[in-house]
Scaffold this motif. Structure first.
Motif, PDB file in Angstrom:
ATOM      1  N   ASP A 270       0.826  -1.210   0.000  1.00  0.00           N
ATOM      2  CA  ASP A 270       0.000   0.000   0.000  1.00  0.00           C
ATOM      3  C   ASP A 270       0.865   1.267   0.000  1.00  0.00           C
ATOM      4  O   ASP A 270       0.539   2.249  -0.673  1.00  0.00           O
ATOM      5  N   ILE A 271       1.958   1.237   0.738  1.00  0.00           N
ATOM      6  CA  ILE A 271       2.875   2.383   0.763  1.00  0.00           C
ATOM      7  C   ILE A 271       3.487   2.607  -0.621  1.00  0.00           C
ATOM      8  O   ILE A 271       3.537   3.737  -1.124  1.00  0.00           O
ATOM      9  N   LEU A 272       3.930   1.526  -1.242  1.00  0.00           N
ATOM     10  CA  LEU A 272       4.529   1.648  -2.571  1.00  0.00           C
ATOM     11  C   LEU A 272       3.512   2.129  -3.607  1.00  0.00           C
ATOM     12  O   LEU A 272       3.847   2.904  -4.505  1.00  0.00           O
ATOM     13  N   ASP A 273       2.269   1.685  -3.469  1.00  0.00           N
ATOM     14  CA  ASP A 273       1.219   2.136  -4.392  1.00  0.00           C
ATOM     15  C   ASP A 273       1.019   3.643  -4.290  1.00  0.00           C
ATOM     16  O   ASP A 273       0.868   4.336  -5.312  1.00  0.00           O
ATOM     17  N   ILE A 274       1.015   4.152  -3.066  1.00  0.00           N
ATOM     18  CA  ILE A 274       0.815   5.592  -2.873  1.00  0.00           C
ATOM     19  C   ILE A 274       2.000   6.378  -3.425  1.00  0.00           C
ATOM     20  O   ILE A 274       1.821   7.414  -4.100  1.00  0.00           O
ATOM     21  N   ILE A 275       3.209   5.902  -3.164  1.00  0.00           N
ATOM     22  CA  ILE A 275       4.393   6.575  -3.711  1.00  0.00           C
ATOM     23  C   ILE A 275       4.336   6.583  -5.237  1.00  0.00           C
ATOM     24  O   ILE A 275       4.636   7.599  -5.881  1.00  0.00           O
ATOM     25  N   GLU A 276       3.918   5.468  -5.822  1.00  0.00           N
ATOM     26  CA  GLU A 276       3.825   5.394  -7.282  1.00  0.00           C
ATOM     27  C   GLU A 276       2.771   6.364  -7.816  1.00  0.00           C
ATOM     28  O   GLU A 276       2.970   7.003  -8.851  1.00  0.00           O
ATOM     29  N   GLU A 277       1.647   6.480  -7.100  1.00  0.00           N
ATOM     30  CA  GLU A 277       0.617   7.430  -7.518  1.00  0.00           C
ATOM     31  C   GLU A 277       1.162   8.860  -7.532  1.00  0.00           C
ATOM     32  O   GLU A 277       0.889   9.638  -8.455  1.00  0.00           O
ATOM     33  N   VAL A 278       1.936   9.194  -6.506  1.00  0.00           N
ATOM     34  CA  VAL A 278       2.507  10.538  -6.413  1.00  0.00           C
ATOM     35  C   VAL A 278       3.494  10.779  -7.552  1.00  0.00           C
ATOM     36  O   VAL A 278       3.502  11.848  -8.178  1.00  0.00           O
ATOM     37  N   VAL A 279       4.318   9.782  -7.849  1.00  0.00           N
ATOM     38  CA  VAL A 279       5.286   9.906  -8.944  1.00  0.00           C
ATOM     39  C   VAL A 279       4.559  10.070 -10.275  1.00  0.00           C
ATOM     40  O   VAL A 279       4.936  10.910 -11.108  1.00  0.00           O
ATOM     41  N   GLU A 280       3.509   9.274 -10.485  1.00  0.00           N
ATOM     42  CA  GLU A 280       2.753   9.362 -11.737  1.00  0.00           C
ATOM     43  C   GLU A 280       2.079  10.722 -11.876  1.00  0.00           C
ATOM     44  O   GLU A 280       2.003  11.264 -12.970  1.00  0.00           O
ATOM     45  N   SER A 281       1.586  11.269 -10.775  1.00  0.00           N
ATOM     46  CA  SER A 281       0.937  12.592 -10.841  1.00  0.00           C
ATOM     47  C   SER A 281       1.934  13.674 -11.239  1.00  0.00           C
ATOM     48  O   SER A 281       1.599  14.620 -11.950  1.00  0.00           O
ATOM     49  N   LYS A 282       3.186  13.508 -10.795  1.00  0.00           N
ATOM     50  CA  LYS A 282       4.236  14.455 -11.170  1.00  0.00           C
ATOM     51  C   LYS A 282       4.528  14.356 -12.675  1.00  0.00           C
ATOM     52  O   LYS A 282       4.705  15.364 -13.349  1.00  0.00           O
TER      53      LYS A 282
END
Length: 288
Positions: A270-282
Motif C-alpha cells: 500500500d505504501i509503494l502504491d501511494i508513492i507510485e501514484e505521487v510519482v505518476e501525478s508528477k
C-alpha cells in the motif's frame, strides 16, 4: 538538504519523521518536488505534524493519528514488517526452541537493549509460570542476560524457559507466542498485530512525547492489549494481569482476534502504491 536534492533530482522524497527528515522534506517541497511522509505512531512527532501541511500524501500506522493531518491526502497504510514475520509457523518455532507446540507460551522482550523493569518483574515469576505449565521465551537484552541466566539456572527451573540476550529469529518467537509482554514501539506492535498476538504492554516512559503510551492505549481501547505503566510494573502487578488472562481464555482469544484485525499485512504494497501514484501525478504535470 537543498544541494543534495538538487544534485540527486528525485522523483519523490519520502520522510518518516524525526528531526533529520524535516529539513530534507521541507526543502523538497519548497523546490517543487513531490513529497510523502509516513507517521509510525498514534501521536505524530513534531516534524511530521509540521510537514503534513506541505506533503503531497501522508501515510499512517495508527488511525488515531489522522486527526493531525488533512483528511483528503491521508491514508492508513500500516507499517511494513519483514516477510518472515508473516510466514513463520508454530511448528518450526517449537522445533527451534525445543518447546512443546501445544503448550501455552509467554514471550517477553524489551527491545534490542532489553528493559530492566520488565526483566525484574518476570524474574520473580519464573517459578509460578513453571508451576502453571507455561513455557517462557525471554529476551533479556545483552546488558541483563548474564545475571538473569545465572539466577534462573541456579534455581533449576529451566526446562520450560528459554533465555536469550538477543534473538535474530524474532519471527519464530512471535509464531510461538500465545501472549507477549513487551514495550509499545510502532514496529513491535505492527509485528504483534499481523500475527494476532495479544499483549501486556509496558510503554517505554522516555519515548518522545510519551508516544509509546499513546500507541499502547490505542490497542487497549480496541481490546487487543492490556497496559501497565512502567513505574507501576512489578512482579505482583504483572502476575495479576497474566492470571487475569489465563483465567479467561475467551477474553484472551478475543484479544488475539482484535489484534489480528488491526494488522496490515499489505502495508508495504500500500505504501509503494501511494508513492507510485505521487510519482505518476508528477509525470502528468511535467508532460507537455
Amino acid at each position: 538538504a537543498r544541494n543534495i536534492i538538487k544534485e540527486f533530482n528525485p522523483d519523490v522524497v519520502v520522510g518518516t519523521g524525526g528531526y533529520v527528515s524535516y529539513p530534507v522534506v521541507l526543502a523538497a517541497g519548497i523546490m517543487q518536488f513531490k513529497t510523502v511522509i509516513h507517521e509510525q505512531n498514534a501521536l505524530p512527532g513534531l516534524a511530521n505534524r509540521a510537514l503534513g501541511k506541505r506533503a503531497d500524501r501522508i501515510m499512517l500506522t495508527f488511525p488515531e493519528a489522522a486527526a493531525y493531518f488533512p483528511e483528503d491526502k491521508t491514508t492508513v497504510t500500516g507499517l511494513p514488517v519483514r516477510p518472515e514475520i508473516l510466514t513463520a509457523t508454530r511448528r518450526e518455532a517449537a522445533s527451534f526452541f525445543a518447546l512443546k507446540e501445544d503448550r501455552f507460551t509467554l514471550v517477553v522482550f524489551g527491545g534490542s537493549r532489553g528493559a530492566q523493569r520488565i526483566n525484574r518483574a518476570v524474574e520473580g515469576l519464573v517459578e509460578q509460570l513453571s508451576a502453571n505449565g507455561i513455557q517462557l521465551i525471554w529476551i533479556t537484552g545483552e546488558q541483563h542476560y548474564a545475571t538473569i541466566q545465572e539466577s534462573i539456572v541456579s534455581r533449576g527451573n529451566i526446562d520450560n524457559v528459554r533465555i536469550y540476550p538477543y534473538l535474530f529469529n524474532m519471527e519464530l518467537a512471535l509464531a510461538m507466542a500465545d501472549l507477549a509482554v513487551c514495550r509499545a514501539g510502532a514496529a513491535t506492535l505492527s509485528e504483534l498485530a499481523v500475527r494476532g498476538v495479544p499483549a501486556i504492554l509496558v510503554p517505554y516512559p522516555y519515548a518522545a512525547e510519551n508516544h509509546q503510551e499513546k500507541n499502547a492505549r490505542y490497542l487497549e481501547k480496541k481490546g487487543a492489549a492490556l497496559v501497565i505503566i512502567d513505574e507501576f510494573l512489578d512482579q505482583q502487578t504483572l502476575a495479576a494481569k497474566i492470571n487475569e488472562l489465563l483465567n479467561n481464555k475467551f477474553r484472551l482469544l478475543r484479544m488475539g482476534q482484535i489484534m489480528k484485525n488491526e494488522g496490515r499485512p499489505r502495508a508495504l504494497e500500500d505504501i509503494l502504491d501511494i508513492i507510485e501514484e505521487v510519482v505518476e501525478s508528477k509525470k502528468e504535470i511535467d508532460s507537455p
